[in-house]
Design an enzyme around this catalytic site. Structure first.
Site, PDB file in Angstrom:
ATOM      1  N   HIS A 142      10.981   6.838   8.145  1.00 48.04           N
ATOM      2  CA  HIS A 142      11.405   6.937   6.821  1.00 48.04           C
ATOM      3  C   HIS A 142      12.897   6.875   6.903  1.00 48.04           C
ATOM      4  CE1 HIS A 142       7.770   8.355   4.139  1.00 48.04           C
ATOM      5  NE2 HIS A 142       7.496   7.205   5.033  1.00 48.04           N
ATOM      6  N   ARG A 200       0.615  -1.146   0.081  1.00 49.10           N
ATOM      7  CA  ARG A 200      -0.174  -0.059  -0.101  1.00 49.10           C
ATOM      8  C   ARG A 200       0.795   1.338   0.098  1.00 49.10           C
ATOM      9  NH1 ARG A 200      -0.708   4.988   1.597  1.00 49.10           N
ATOM     10  NH2 ARG A 200      -0.155   4.340   3.784  1.00 49.10           N
ATOM     11  N   ASP A 201       1.322   1.439   1.032  1.00 48.35           N
ATOM     12  CA  ASP A 201       2.190   2.866   1.200  1.00 48.35           C
ATOM     13  C   ASP A 201       3.558   2.773   0.029  1.00 48.35           C
ATOM     14  OD1 ASP A 201       3.215   5.220   2.078  1.00 48.35           O
ATOM     15  OD2 ASP A 201       3.917   4.438   4.055  1.00 48.35           O
ATOM     16  N   ASN A 239      10.216   4.769   2.820  1.00 57.86           N
ATOM     17  CA  ASN A 239      10.135   3.859   4.116  1.00 57.86           C
ATOM     18  C   ASN A 239      11.616   3.387   4.311  1.00 57.86           C
ATOM     19  OD1 ASN A 239       7.241   4.305   4.537  1.00 57.86           O
ATOM     20  ND2 ASN A 239       7.038   3.497   2.431  1.00 57.86           N
ATOM     21  N   CYS A 266       8.993   7.658  -3.566  1.00 59.34           N
ATOM     22  CA  CYS A 266       8.264   8.750  -3.839  1.00 59.34           C
ATOM     23  C   CYS A 266       8.935   9.477  -5.252  1.00 59.34           C
ATOM     24  CB  CYS A 266       8.248  10.052  -2.819  1.00 59.34           C
ATOM     25  SG  CYS A 266       6.936  11.349  -2.903  1.00 59.34           S
TER      26      CYS A 266
END
Lengths: 294, 294
Positions: free
Chosen positions: A199, A10-11, A239, A230
């Site tokens: 992170h 997900r993330d 992460n 990202c």
């Protein structure tokens, strides 16, 4: 024993270029076979807002649900919660930012407005027999406002627990956490059911986890291969990589239930799926126990 | 106060593709202006063995020597020591591997043979009025042999201190150190004049430094920009980045004497010189105090 929640599906994938449904299912299935006990599987968000998760229903329907694994879904609002509940999830997550500026940027409303909305959402989810985790984003600092006072985060925690939230997570949204900030925030918050999400943007990912471990925290998010870089912020790493966390913990004699070799296979799959070199040292170099042939 | 030794000009550049003499001088000068108190400047090795350092004499002759900075040079043997002394260095470093296999691979002789050779070298350097640091490579593990018993490292320390070595450094040569290994080695060695040299190969660089700090160690190597990625081992990351170490320490209220902004300028120069993206999170993302404009 430390409980790792794997957030790559997900993330992680939400912060990569979109990948096919099939690839998502394969990654979820690979992770479900690693021995990890918790996986953040999908989010139920509007497809226009986050196209990466447009196929959440299909991904979840096709994924193999492993016994002994707790799966969770992120929801942005009551509509998302309804979808998650309809899909069969019993663990939901919602996000609110400790920083007002970040909350407005991210959710287009104030922190106060977000918090006000949580009361009914938590009630609705509880009535459906599921639980709600409140993820407090920018808990260790806000990229717009800078330091976020630990007392402000503690106030949000108290309020959402009062509203019935089942668990709290602190999100280190842009990698501003450091050992000092971890100590200060944990001291301000006291004993609550807590998970930490770090992170590794500035190299402190594992140092933060080490600090939190020493202070008694036993639940951490991590993302296979460090997925979630990202791509919109080039070079910024996201992460902490699950392999790096597990590698350090196992070396310390702390069990996670995870088979590191299987996890590394899942990380290699994640790299294949995204088509980019993922920022995981243990994936690159192998575990310290893997020797170079003489 | 923590004493950082900047090793980018020597250990860093020695493990990158060769760069021009001019670039080396510029990097040294930029680092000398950051407030750092110690710099490993060059090594006096045979140019056929390590072409990256073939111009050590010229680099050192042209570099600006800043007041308040201690400069050191690595030497592999008495011939190198003579060159370093002739160039005016008063702090020399020699390397021996705790692992016999690594020592043979690296220096073509056994650890015992290397140690036997140190006795005379230390004497010679002392007679010239300079000091010798013994860097014990593979102190936290060997890529060929695996775990290195802390007692073996402690035995080497005792022996070289008996031979008059002025300081000891433990090298985490291939990034096998973890918080647990740091604790175990420091416990075995006891109180000696000690500097620790970590790599961030598997994500534990800052966690190791944090652990050592808690155990009272106050001297660390670090490399600007994380220079020294060892281009011969693709993807493997090398030395901890000085910016990341300084960033964490300053946030903890620990002084280093270093101006982080000037250090970041030196890191940007290092990136320009090598022509590759260096693995430094703080260089990429900026310090946590650098806010995003709203």
């Amino acid at each position: 024993m430390v409980s790792i929640r794997e957030v790559g599906p997900r993330d992680g994938l939400q912060n990569e270029a979109p990948v096919p449904t099939d690839a998502k299912v394969r990654l979820l299935d690979a992770l479900s076979a690693t021995g990890v006990r918790r996986i953040e599987a999908v989010s139920f968000v509007h497809p226009r807002a986050i196209p990466q998760m447009a196929d959440a229903d299909e991904v979840w329907a096709r994924a193999r649900k492993a016994g002994g694994v707790r799966y969770s879904a992120l929801v942005p609002n009551p509509r998302g919660a309804e979808r998650a509940l309809a899909a069969g999830f019993t663990e939901l997550e919602v996000v609110v930012s400790a920083s007002d500026t970040h909350n407005r940027r991210n959710l287009n409303r104030s922190t106060e407005e977000s918090l006000a909305g949580l009361t009914d959402l938590i009630k609705m989810v509880h009535e459906a027999g599921a639980t709600v985790e409140v993820i407090v984003a920018t808990s260790f600092g806000c990229p717009y406002e800078g330091d976020v006072p630990p007392a402000r985060v503690a106030g949000i925690v108290e309020r959402v627990l009062g509203d019935g939230a089942d668990r709290i997570a602190f999100g280190d949204t842009t990698g501003m956490a450091t050992p000092r900030r971890v100590r200060e925030l944990l001291a301000a918050v006291g004993q609550v059911p807590l998970l930490l999400h770090f992170h590794d943007t500035r190299g402190t990912g594992l140092a933060n986890i080490l600090t939190a471990l020493e202070l008694g925290v036993t639940e951490f998010d991590a993302s296979v291969g460090g997925l979630g870089g990202c791509p919109y912020a080039p070079g910024a790493s996201g992460n902490v990589a699950t392999e790096e966390v597990v590698h350090m913990l196992h070396d310390m004699g702390v069990d996670t239930g995870i088979d590191l070799e299987k996890l590394l296979e899942a990380a290699a799959l994640a790299e294949q799926i995204t088509g980019r070199e993922l920022p995981s040292g243990v994936l690159r170099a192998g575990p310290r126990t893997r020797l170079t042939p003489q």
